[in-house]
Each structure stands twice: as structure tokens, then as C-alpha cells.
Design a protein around this motif. Structure first.
Motif, PDB file in Angstrom:
ATOM      1  N   PHE A 190       0.820  -1.206   0.000  1.00 47.63           N
ATOM      2  CA  PHE A 190       0.000   0.000   0.000  1.00 47.63           C
ATOM      3  C   PHE A 190       0.859   1.264   0.000  1.00 47.63           C
ATOM      4  N   ALA A 191       1.986   1.214   0.706  1.00 50.46           N
ATOM      5  CA  ALA A 191       2.894   2.368   0.704  1.00 50.46           C
ATOM      6  C   ALA A 191       3.455   2.608  -0.700  1.00 50.46           C
ATOM      7  N   LEU A 192       3.824   1.527  -1.378  1.00 49.61           N
ATOM      8  CA  LEU A 192       4.381   1.647  -2.723  1.00 49.61           C
ATOM      9  C   LEU A 192       3.325   2.091  -3.735  1.00 49.61           C
ATOM     10  N   ILE A 193       2.125   1.553  -3.629  1.00 45.29           N
ATOM     11  CA  ILE A 193       1.088   1.922  -4.581  1.00 45.29           C
ATOM     12  C   ILE A 193       0.651   3.369  -4.373  1.00 45.29           C
ATOM     13  N   TYR A 194       0.768   3.850  -3.147  1.00 51.67           N
ATOM     14  CA  TYR A 194       0.464   5.253  -2.866  1.00 51.67           C
ATOM     15  C   TYR A 194       1.485   6.175  -3.547  1.00 51.67           C
ATOM     16  N   GLY A 195       2.757   5.762  -3.503  1.00 49.53           N
ATOM     17  CA  GLY A 195       3.804   6.595  -4.086  1.00 49.53           C
ATOM     18  C   GLY A 195       4.011   6.408  -5.567  1.00 49.53           C
ATOM     19  N   LEU A 196       3.606   5.218  -6.097  1.00 46.39           N
ATOM     20  CA  LEU A 196       3.898   4.907  -7.503  1.00 46.39           C
ATOM     21  C   LEU A 196       2.632   4.761  -8.347  1.00 46.39           C
ATOM     22  N   ALA A 197       1.525   5.310  -7.886  1.00 50.90           N
ATOM     23  CA  ALA A 197       0.253   5.134  -8.587  1.00 50.90           C
ATOM     24  C   ALA A 197       0.280   5.695 -10.006  1.00 50.90           C
ATOM     25  N   HIS A 198       1.181   6.633 -10.268  1.00 50.91           N
ATOM     26  CA  HIS A 198       1.248   7.252 -11.593  1.00 50.91           C
ATOM     27  C   HIS A 198       2.056   6.424 -12.591  1.00 50.91           C
ATOM     28  N   ILE A 199       2.670   5.338 -12.129  1.00 49.38           N
ATOM     29  CA  ILE A 199       3.479   4.481 -13.005  1.00 49.38           C
ATOM     30  C   ILE A 199       2.707   3.185 -13.234  1.00 49.38           C
ATOM     31  N   SER A 200       2.098   3.039 -14.404  1.00 53.05           N
ATOM     32  CA  SER A 200       1.189   1.925 -14.668  1.00 53.05           C
ATOM     33  C   SER A 200       1.825   0.548 -14.496  1.00 53.05           C
ATOM     34  N   PRO A 201       3.035   0.291 -15.040  1.00 55.52           N
ATOM     35  CA  PRO A 201       3.625  -1.046 -14.843  1.00 55.52           C
ATOM     36  C   PRO A 201       3.816  -1.395 -13.375  1.00 55.52           C
ATOM     37  N   ALA A 202       4.191  -0.399 -12.567  1.00 61.57           N
ATOM     38  CA  ALA A 202       4.370  -0.635 -11.137  1.00 61.57           C
ATOM     39  C   ALA A 202       3.033  -0.967 -10.483  1.00 61.57           C
ATOM     40  N   VAL A 203       1.978  -0.270 -10.892  1.00 57.78           N
ATOM     41  CA  VAL A 203       0.652  -0.514 -10.327  1.00 57.78           C
ATOM     42  C   VAL A 203       0.195  -1.936 -10.638  1.00 57.78           C
ATOM     43  N   VAL A 204       0.411  -2.389 -11.861  1.00 57.04           N
ATOM     44  CA  VAL A 204       0.008  -3.746 -12.248  1.00 57.04           C
ATOM     45  C   VAL A 204       0.740  -4.783 -11.393  1.00 57.04           C
ATOM     46  N   ALA A 205       2.059  -4.606 -11.239  1.00 56.18           N
ATOM     47  CA  ALA A 205       2.842  -5.542 -10.432  1.00 56.18           C
ATOM     48  C   ALA A 205       2.365  -5.545  -8.980  1.00 56.18           C
ATOM     49  N   LEU A 206       2.076  -4.364  -8.451  1.00 56.28           N
ATOM     50  CA  LEU A 206       1.633  -4.253  -7.057  1.00 56.28           C
ATOM     51  C   LEU A 206       0.234  -4.841  -6.871  1.00 56.28           C
TER      52      LEU A 206
END
Length: 402
Positions: free
Chosen positions: A297-313
């Protein structure tokens, strides 16, 4: 692990799954039919609101009223059925679900539709309580967690396959088609249960007093508190999954649907994987559950604007999220092992209560701070979960872990 060694390990695990009694998989299909009925209504709400000339928020009572009924009546309905033969009870529940869904097709007012929606909710906890107890009783004690995880896999399959399937048929052929699908699944599960599940009774007859006596145990209330917080912390954000992805990650429409599918598949596989270890490593799994979700949740909060990161998370999130049901059930059942069916009914009741409260907190968070802050609200609830878990009573009979 080398590829050939991994394949050999996977084959061995599949062989162990095949050794499970077929009745466990039949019960899992029954769970699939019930969870599809419970959550499949989500995709039908707009059509039902239009068909019965009510607001979407009013139509939402078809979901909220169902969950609230379970939360309030679960333990007491299970007690009321505790003296009946188990196969008869399970068959009766599925028959009531199928019948209520058929009668819903002929409703002309929303009040009657809501009545036939709420009616089977009273009996929903009876099926889950008896099905989980039956699954664990048909295998050696060391495999009971794995057997229960197969029941929960039926739950996950309902969210992965059942809910999208209901949404598709209702959009294509009208809301009545969704109810026909509900009734068809319930009826098929009933027939399979009658044909392939043997008659069975509780391992020992327990009086009402004996079962209610477990409510005096501090460790049971501790495990129920942990369960409640697990559900509240996960559904605080998950209940608004589509809203969060739209606002924070810019994903809408078909992309959101795809992410829900990915999330559900990951949850299905995560539940099966956790079932292999939950009997021996419950403590580690609970701690890992909290830590991994907090980090995710901490990572998705900070990286929500990066689509590949969101998919992995989302894949990580889905894998861990669904294990919360299994971990909560094992904690509660282990804290009241002398009355397993009553314990399972408490699990269903407090789980639905946690879901309701978590959804409410998520809604308040959106109203006050916007959808982007949902991960932070869930992290706070997970921190409270960890604090309560580590404050567990010293007497922890039945709650094992390493």
C-alpha cells in the motif's frame, strides 16, 4: 530452485490435491455458488435500480442488507441448526438459495425483491460453518488447513469467475438472466451435494450451553478482534478498488475490469498456496500478511502514476489479500476448537462486520481526503491489527505457529 526441481515439486503438490476427498471439492463448488449469489449482485445494481425505479443507493441494500443480516444472525442461526444432520442442513441452505432466486424473477416491487434477497442471507452462515467443519473433518488433522483453503478457493473463484459472469449475462440479457444464473448454480451445487457428499454429523453432540461457553475465552475474543481488523483494513481500500484506480492511476473502463480479473486470479492462487503452510506456520503468515500489505500500500500510494508498477503491485496485493479470510478462520477456529461450527459462524459474522466497517471507513476517507489517501487509511488499520495481534493472550491453545 532449478526448473526441473520446481516442476517436480509442483507435480507432488498437485498429487496431494488429488488425494483430497471429492466431497471437499463439491463443498467448494457450493461455496462458489453462494459467493457468486452474494457478490454477483454488484454488477446488476444499475439495471435493478432502473427496473424497479429506485436509486442506485437504495438498490445497494441488496448487497448491504445481505451482509448485515449475516453479521447479526450468523452465530445464532448456526446454533439453531446444530442438532440437525449436516448434509440435510447444507442441502436445505442451497435449496433456499435456489428457491429465493427463482421467486425473485416474479417480483413486481423492490420490497419483495429485497425480501427474497435477505431471506437466504439468514442461512448463509450455516453453510459456511458446516462446510468448513466438514472439509477439515474429512482429512488428517495436519491437512485440515489445506482442506479449508480449498473451500476458500471456491470463494475466490466466485469473485474471479462468478461475478464477471453474472455481470455479462445481466448486461446482455437483462437482470432476470442474472437471477437465473444464481438459481442454476445453487441448484447444480445442491444436486452435486446430494450425489457426492456422504451424510455426516458433528464429531460430538454439543449443547447450546457448551458452545456458547467458548465466548468466555479471552483468546477467542482476541482472535475475533484480529479477524475484524484484518477485514476492515483490507476492505477499506478494496471496496473502492475501481474508484481508486480511476482517480490515482487513471485506469478506467475495461482496464479496471482487467485489473479486477488479475487481482482475483492472484487471490485464488494465493489462497491455495497459503493453505499448504497455514497449519504449521500460522504465526509467520499473519505477520507476513500485515507487513507485505503495508509495504504494498505504501508503494502503490507513491507509484500510482506508473502503470507497470501498479500492475505488479496489484498482483502482489491480490495474492496476499485473499489469504486474510483463511488466516482469520484459522485463528478463530483454533481459539475455540471444542466448538468448531459455532467458531466458524463467529468467523462469518465478525468477518462481515469488519467488511462493513472497513467499507464505511474507506467511504469517510474518500469524503474527507479523496480516494488517493485510501492506502494510508488501510496502513493505519493494518498497524492497529499488528498491535492487537502482538498483544495476544498468553493462553493460546489451538493457535499454532512458528
Amino acid at each position: 530452485m532449478r526448473p526441473h526441481a520446481y516442476i517436480k515439486h509442483l507435480a507432488a503438490n498437485l498429487k496431494k490435491d488429488q488425494d483430497m476427498p471429492f466431497s471437499v471439492f463439491v463443498l467448494a463448488f457450493g461455496a462458489f455458488s453462494l459467493i457468486t449469489t452474494e457478490f454477483g449482485i454488484i454488477g446488476m445494481l444499475p439495471q435493478l435500480a432502473e427496473a424497479f425505479n429506485v436509486s442506485v443507493s437504495t438498490a445497494g441494500w441488496l448487497l448491504g442488507g445481505f451482509a448485515l443480516t449475516i453479521a447479526i444472525t450468523g452465530p445464532w442461526m448456526t446454533l439453531a441448526f446444530s442438532r440437525l444432520e449436516r448434509k440435510l442442513s447444507l442441502s436445505l441452505v442451497l435449496a433456499i438459495f435456489a428457491g429465493s432466486n427463482v421467486l425473485s424473477l416474479f417480483c413486481e416491487t423492490f420490497s419483495w425483491l429485497l425480501f427474497f434477497r435477505i431471506l437466504p442471507a439468514f442461512f448463509h452462515p450455516v453453510f459456511w460453518s458446516f462446510a468448513m467443519a466438514a472439509a477439515s473433518s474429512t482429512v488428517p488433522e495436519e491437512d485440515s488447513g489445506k482442506a479449508v483453503s480449498i473451500i476458500f478457493a471456491g470463494l475466490s473463484a466466485g469473485t474471479v469467475l462468478g461475478v464477471p459472469m453474472v455481470s455479462f449475462v445481466s448486461v446482455s440479457h437483462g437482470w432476470q438472466a442474472g437471477y437465473i444464473l444464481f438459481a442454476g448454480l445453487n441448484g447444480a451445487a445442491l444436486i452435486a451435494l446430494l450425489l457426492f457428499v456422504p451424510s455426516f454429523t458433528a464429531t460430538r453432540r454439543l449443547t447450546f450451553r457448551t458452545q456458547i461457553w467458548v465466548l468466555k475465552k479471552l483468546k477467542l475474543w482476541w482472535s475475533l478482534a484480529v479477524l475484524f481488523l484484518i477485514m476492515a483494513s483490507t476492505f477499506c481500500i478494496y471496496s473502492y478498488f475501481a474508484e481508486y484506480l480511476a482517480v490515482a492511476a487513471g485506469m478506467e473502463g475495461s482496464m479496471t475490469g482487467l485489473m479486477l480479473l488479475v487481482f482475483g486470479i492472484a487471490g485464488f492462487l494465493g489462497t491455495l498456496a497459503a493453505g499448504r503452510f497455514v497449519d504449521r506456520h500460522l504465526n509467520r503468515l499473519v505477520i507476513g500478511f500485515v507487513l507485505i500489505l503495508c509495504l504494498t500500500f505504501a508503494l502503490i500510494y507513491g507509484l500510482a502514476h506508473i502503470s507497470p508498477a501498479v500492475v505488479a503491485l496489484i498482483i502482489i496485493w491480490g495474492t496476499v489479500h485473499s489469504t486474510g479470510f483463511l488466516l482469520g478462520q484459522q485463528l478463530v477456529n483454533g481459539s475455540a476448537s471444542e466448538a468448531p461450527e459455532f467458531a466458524n459462524s463467529l468467523f462469518i459474522s465478525l468477518g462481515n462486520a469488519g467488511l462493513t466497517v472497513g467499507t464505511f471507513i474507506g467511504g469517510m476517507t474518500i469524503a474527507e481526503n479523496g480516494a488517493r489517501s485510501l492506502p494510508l487509511a488501510s496502513i493505519i488499520l493494518l498497524a492497529i491489527t499488528a498491535a492487537v495481534y502482538f498483544a495476544r493472550p498468553r493462553d493460546r491453545v489451538g493457535v499454532t505457529g512458528k
